[in-house]
Structure formats: structure tokens, C-alpha cells
Design a protein around this motif. Sequence first.
Motif, short mmCIF file in Angstrom:
data_model
loop_
_atom_site.label_atom_id
_atom_site.label_comp_id
_atom_site.label_asym_id
_atom_site.label_seq_id
_atom_site.Cartn_x
_atom_site.Cartn_y
_atom_site.Cartn_z
N GLU A 1 -74.59 -54.31 -1.24
CA GLU A 1 -74.58 -55.49 -1.18
C GLU A 1 -74.08 -57.30 -1.10
O GLU A 1 -73.78 -56.79 -1.87
CB GLU A 1 -76.34 -55.79 -0.84
CG GLU A 1 -76.92 -56.44 -0.54
CD GLU A 1 -78.39 -56.47 -0.75
OE1 GLU A 1 -79.18 -57.64 -0.22
OE2 GLU A 1 -78.99 -55.81 -1.21
N LEU A 2 -74.01 -57.56 -0.11
CA LEU A 2 -73.19 -58.37 -0.55
C LEU A 2 -73.90 -59.87 -0.30
O LEU A 2 -73.99 -61.10 -0.65
CB LEU A 2 -71.84 -59.04 1.16
CG LEU A 2 -71.17 -57.75 1.24
CD1 LEU A 2 -70.52 -57.50 2.06
CD2 LEU A 2 -70.15 -57.35 0.14
N GLY A 3 -75.08 -59.96 0.30
CA GLY A 3 -75.98 -60.75 0.73
C GLY A 3 -75.67 -62.73 1.18
O GLY A 3 -74.17 -62.21 1.86
N PRO A 4 -76.07 -63.21 1.45
CA PRO A 4 -77.58 -63.46 0.67
C PRO A 4 -78.64 -62.32 1.48
O PRO A 4 -78.78 -62.14 2.79
CB PRO A 4 -77.98 -64.44 1.57
CG PRO A 4 -77.21 -65.17 2.69
CD PRO A 4 -76.10 -64.01 2.63
N LEU B 1 -74.71 -68.62 2.91
CA LEU B 1 -75.27 -68.15 4.20
C LEU B 1 -73.54 -68.71 4.65
O LEU B 1 -73.35 -67.90 5.99
CB LEU B 1 -76.41 -69.45 5.18
CG LEU B 1 -76.80 -69.33 6.36
CD1 LEU B 1 -77.04 -67.77 6.55
CD2 LEU B 1 -77.36 -70.12 6.47
N LEU B 2 -72.53 -69.73 4.43
CA LEU B 2 -71.26 -69.85 5.31
C LEU B 2 -70.25 -68.60 5.34
O LEU B 2 -70.17 -68.55 6.22
CB LEU B 2 -71.08 -71.11 4.41
CG LEU B 2 -71.38 -72.14 4.58
CD1 LEU B 2 -70.57 -73.51 3.99
CD2 LEU B 2 -71.76 -72.57 6.48
N GLU B 3 -70.45 -67.69 4.12
CA GLU B 3 -69.77 -66.10 3.99
C GLU B 3 -70.43 -65.37 4.97
O GLU B 3 -69.28 -64.52 4.84
CB GLU B 3 -69.81 -66.02 2.21
CG GLU B 3 -69.18 -66.80 1.65
CD GLU B 3 -69.21 -66.45 -0.07
OE1 GLU B 3 -69.89 -65.51 -0.37
OE2 GLU B 3 -68.11 -67.09 -0.41
N ALA B 4 -71.87 -65.54 5.17
CA ALA B 4 -71.98 -64.46 6.06
C ALA B 4 -72.13 -64.91 7.50
O ALA B 4 -72.25 -63.73 8.94
CB ALA B 4 -74.06 -64.70 5.83
N LEU B 5 -72.04 -66.38 7.91
CA LEU B 5 -71.17 -66.43 9.38
C LEU B 5 -70.20 -67.20 9.29
O LEU B 5 -69.38 -67.52 9.20
CB LEU B 5 -72.80 -67.57 9.21
CG LEU B 5 -74.14 -67.54 9.88
CD1 LEU B 5 -74.48 -68.55 10.06
CD2 LEU B 5 -74.19 -66.12 11.09
N PRO B 6 -69.27 -65.84 9.68
CA PRO B 6 -68.02 -66.13 10.08
C PRO B 6 -66.98 -67.60 10.80
O PRO B 6 -66.37 -68.46 10.74
CB PRO B 6 -66.73 -65.17 9.90
CG PRO B 6 -68.38 -63.84 10.42
CD PRO B 6 -69.29 -64.56 10.07
N ALA B 7 -68.32 -67.78 11.58
CA ALA B 7 -68.29 -69.02 12.74
C ALA B 7 -68.66 -70.15 12.58
O ALA B 7 -69.16 -71.24 13.14
CB ALA B 7 -68.32 -69.02 14.02
N PRO C 1 -68.12 -61.17 0.20
CA PRO C 1 -67.92 -61.04 1.79
C PRO C 1 -66.48 -61.69 1.81
O PRO C 1 -65.54 -62.33 1.02
CB PRO C 1 -68.81 -61.28 2.20
CG PRO C 1 -69.59 -62.95 1.84
CD PRO C 1 -69.03 -62.03 0.14
N THR C 2 -65.38 -60.89 3.15
CA THR C 2 -64.25 -61.32 2.84
C THR C 2 -64.53 -61.94 4.75
O THR C 2 -65.52 -62.27 5.50
CB THR C 2 -63.12 -59.87 3.96
OG1 THR C 2 -64.11 -59.19 4.75
CG2 THR C 2 -62.95 -58.79 2.55
N ALA C 3 -63.40 -62.52 5.60
CA ALA C 3 -63.67 -63.47 6.37
C ALA C 3 -63.34 -62.60 8.07
O ALA C 3 -63.47 -62.86 9.08
CB ALA C 3 -62.22 -64.43 6.54
N HIS C 4 -63.56 -60.83 7.65
CA HIS C 4 -64.03 -60.75 9.04
C HIS C 4 -65.59 -60.69 9.30
O HIS C 4 -66.40 -61.03 9.12
CB HIS C 4 -63.85 -58.95 8.60
CG HIS C 4 -62.30 -58.47 7.24
ND1 HIS C 4 -62.10 -58.75 6.85
CD2 HIS C 4 -61.18 -58.76 8.24
CE1 HIS C 4 -60.77 -58.50 6.19
NE2 HIS C 4 -60.44 -57.96 7.06
N ALA C 5 -65.10 -60.64 10.77
CA ALA C 5 -66.35 -60.02 11.90
C ALA C 5 -67.16 -59.00 11.37
O ALA C 5 -66.69 -58.14 11.80
CB ALA C 5 -66.81 -60.91 13.00
N PRO C 6 -68.15 -59.62 11.16
CA PRO C 6 -69.54 -58.32 10.57
C PRO C 6 -69.98 -57.24 11.92
O PRO C 6 -70.14 -57.98 13.31
CB PRO C 6 -70.65 -58.75 9.98
CG PRO C 6 -70.78 -59.90 9.77
CD PRO C 6 -69.66 -60.50 10.28
#
Length: 309
Positions: A268-271, A110-116, A186-191
Motif C-alpha cells: 500500500e502506498l496511500g493515502p 493526495l498529490l502523489e496519488a494524482l500525477p496530474a 509512489p513514483t511519477a508513473h500514472a497508475p
Amino acid sequence: MGSPAPPPPPTHAPPPPPQADKGARRRERQAAVTAAEELGVEGPRRAVPKTLENTREADPTTLPAGDPDAAAAAACDEFAPYFARDKAPAVLVTTSVSPKGATYRFAADLLEALPAAVFYRRGGHRLPKIVAYAAAKGFTHILVLNEGAAATLDSLLVVHLPCGPTARFRLTNAVPCAAIRGHGRPTAHAPELVLRGFGTGVGSRVGRLLASLFPVDPAFRGRQVATLHAQRDFVFFRHHRYVFEEKEGRGGGGAGGGRARVAARLQELGPRFTLRLLSLHRGACAGRGAVAEWEPKKVARGSRRRFVL
């Protein structure tokens, strides 16, 4: 006298089987579509099957897109500073007391999907103490991953700071990144954020609460997309990257016998998980005596075609 003559055989053919009748209707419709295209007129419209979604009962709180009243209400709610770019999200992610390893792994995804977002171990701290600490440290949201009796993830608490609201969701169908075949990192870019289906008054509140977890301005360079799709009161979360690939086309000139073309696909990157709203309260800690904006006990569902979001 002789015996009576037998009755004559039936002159009509037996009815065709349902499958053959369905095929005949499909061929008849296709012929009508072809004839309409040749004449340059509109062809017959395809019959739309009835579903719970397109036959849902109208909600009196649903407002059309671009409604001035809805825009005025959104301009002064708790989430307006985010969408006006006056405040950036800062999310604290934690768990229930003594979680299992699967919860920690899902929190990492979840941390990787939420950059902040950042993770804090819960320890034995009570939620009011965590809320006070997070608000003092400048966090804007708290996410609490809770486990059920079987030591599996079963709910998600979303607290907006400093004054609420607080939403509790049932969390199901949680699939970690490692379990998704062919997943990317995922990368650190904001989606980019895709928000769909939050049409009612409660749906608008829930949609804006979830959307405020993400930065308003996406980093298009990262080509990442987070989707929150509400359908039949379920909120489906998906996280993808769109990929452009150069492929050799058919025909044409060139040494390879074909002209190169660019094809796009999603990775797909997940989760991957599903949410269902359990309650929505005012305030940043929905304890005893908290004012409910929506609770299932206070809403007479009655019909399967009546949805909250």
C-alpha cells in the motif's frame, strides 16, 4: 395399593448444541462435495448469506454493462474528451481558508496519488474567483479539501471545469501515508485505475467524474494501482503497488533443494480515505440557485436497502 410406577425415561436423545449441529452440516456438505468431485459432477452450491449489498433494491436507472443507451450517453457527456484521449487531466488542489497542518500533509499525499495535480494555497480567495482563475489557466478540475468545526478534514469538493458538474463528498477515515505500516513511496508513473460499484445513473456520473482525475493511459512500468470501490454508497480509495518477488519453492531439484517461484503481493502506498456523496450539481460553482442533479433532500430514502451509487 402401592404408589404408581415412575414414568419411563425418554427414548430420544437431547438435541445437539448449535455448534455441534453446525459442524455436522459442514462435514456433511464436505462429504457431498468430495463425492461430486469423484463422480465428475457439479457439487452442492454454497449458501450465500444475505447482506444489504446483495439484497439491495433495484434502481430504475441501473443499466447493464454494454448497454447501447449508456454508451451513447457517455460518448457525449462532459468527460468524453478525457476517455477519447482528446484532453488530459490537469488538477488544481487547494484547501479551505486557514487550514491546519494535517490538511496540508494530506494534500501532499493526495498529490502523489494524482500525477496530474498541483497544489495552490487558498489564501482568502473565494471559490468563484478560484474557478475563474483555474479555468483561464487550463485546469480541468479543482479539488477543495475542507475542514470542519474541529479543524479536521470533513469534506471534499470536486469541481469539473469549465462547465461542471460539481460534487461534494463527506471525507472520513483519512489515513496519511506515514500512518500506514510498511507503506511504499509512489513514483511519477500514472497508475492503473480500478473502478467498481458505480452502477446507477448517479453512480455512473460520479464514477466518470472521479475517473477523469487520472490519466487514461497508465504507465504499467510503475506497477501502481488506484482503486475507487463504491459499496453501500461509500467510495473507498486505495493506492497500491504490486510487487513481484522470487522465492524458493518446496521440493524439486537444484542446489537450494527447491525450485524458485515468483510470488506477487501488494504494497500500500496511500493515502487511504472514504467518500460519501452529499450533493451533485450542474455547473462549475454550485452556489445558490444551482441546478441539482442529486441531493439527499430530494430523494426519499425510506429503506436501508436503497442506495444511490
